[in-house]
Enzyme design. Structure first.
Site, PDB file in Angstrom:
ATOM      1  N   HIS A   1      32.822   4.632  28.058  1.00  0.00           N
ATOM      2  CA  HIS A   1      31.861   4.680  29.157  1.00  0.00           C
ATOM      3  C   HIS A   1      30.708   5.644  28.870  1.00  0.00           C
ATOM      4  CE1 HIS A   1      33.415   8.621  30.549  1.00  0.00           C
ATOM      5  NE2 HIS A   1      34.586   8.142  30.135  1.00  0.00           N
ATOM      6  N   ASP A   2      29.516   5.241  29.270  1.00  0.00           N
ATOM      7  CA  ASP A   2      28.311   6.072  29.251  1.00  0.00           C
ATOM      8  C   ASP A   2      27.812   6.406  27.847  1.00  0.00           C
ATOM      9  OD1 ASP A   2      28.130   6.500  32.223  1.00  0.00           O
ATOM     10  OD2 ASP A   2      30.080   7.426  31.858  1.00  0.00           O
TER      11      ASP A   2
ATOM     12  N   GLY B   1      33.764   9.027  25.750  1.00  0.00           N
ATOM     13  CA  GLY B   1      32.706   8.879  26.737  1.00  0.00           C
ATOM     14  C   GLY B   1      31.505   9.767  26.477  1.00  0.00           C
TER      15      GLY B   1
END
Length: 275
Positions: free
Chosen positions: A131-132, A149
């Site tokens: 994520h991200d 992440g």
């Protein structure tokens, strides 16, 4: 029904065993192979090719002419306990090659709500983009390379097989991460790191030559590297010296700016010879 490697623009070709939500956006010339599953908020741009057994959900956009191989999972909820179902997204650019068992997760509220992948990248078998993450163009993740992440990766960087990158780490453009390395700290542009707990091991000279950097550019980068990581003085003093000496050299200025930029992680350093 075989799915051809290239197709002219036109109606999508969808295998009868594929399960596609009617709300999904399917571009011209898309080819969707056997047993693929496509969720309602998915957008496949023109001439995307899903070979077979691809699962895409959430809110991803898959860029034009990207090919996704069997058992890849794109856009499903991030592996983050803080994620509460927010409508975050995954943006994948054009002409990417996403090989078997690759996983890519969308963003989270704590990281800007979007995971981004640039154009012309290669993600080999089992690579993971958490994520991200923010991935540039022409990036390569070799087999089973893993990004935690909030990692950022600059253009033309290469992450070796089985390498693992700690959350919030920045990897500069044209950097090379050796296979099976654990990267806990930021890697300067053009740098090469390796080791179980990765240390800076010089510049990615082979990569620079392959990308067409001239001999003078490489000589200057090597000189700036030696100055930046010399034992004398502080990093701030050495940065000022390099910035003044090479103020008209864009590629070296990029290294200086990278080091000076505010970051969550420390800078990956050369290994102490006494260790």
């Amino acid at each position: 029904m075989p799915i051809p490697k290239t197709r002219p623009s036109g109606a999508a070709e969808i295998h009868p065993t594929a399960v596609i939500d009617p709300a999904a956006q399917i571009g011209a010339g898309v080819a969707i192979g056997p047993y693929c599953i496509i969720g309602p908020h998915v957008k496949l741009e023109d001439n995307v090719r899903l070979v077979a057994h691809v699962a895409i959900d959430g809110r991803p956009r898959i860029g034009a002419e990207t090919t996704v191989y069997p058992f890849a999972s794109l856009g499903h909820p991030p592996q983050d306990l803080k994620y509460k179902g927010e409508a975050s997204s995954l943006e994948i650019g054009a002409r990417n090659q996403i090989r078997e068992h690759v996983t890519m997760n969308p963003g989270t509220e704590g990281g800007g709500m979007v995971t981004r992948v640039g154009d012309d990248c290669l993600f080999m078998v089992g690579a993971h983009v958490a994520h991200d993450c923010q991935i540039g163009h022409h990036v390569i993740l070799a087999n089973n390379a893993t990004l935690a992440g909030h990692v950022s990766v600059g253009d033309f960087a290469i992450i070796g097989g089985l390498a693992a990158v700690h959350q919030f780490v920045r990897i500069g453009e044209h950097a090379m991460i050796g296979g099976m390395s654990g990267v806990e700290n930021d890697v300067i542009p053009y740098g090469m790191v390796k080791g179980e707990r990765a240390h800076l091991a010089g510049l990615n000279l082979v990569g620079l030559e392959r990308r067409g950097f001239g001999r003078e550019d490489i000589r200057e980068l090597r000189s700036a590297y030696r100055m930046l990581f010399a034992p004398e003085g502080t990093m701030a003093e050495r940065l000022d010296e390099v910035a003044k000496l090479y103020k008209d050299r864009e590629h070296i200025a990029g290294v200086v700016d990278f080091i000076r930029s505010r970051a969550s992680r420390a800078l990956c350093q050369p290994k102490n010879e006494e260790e």
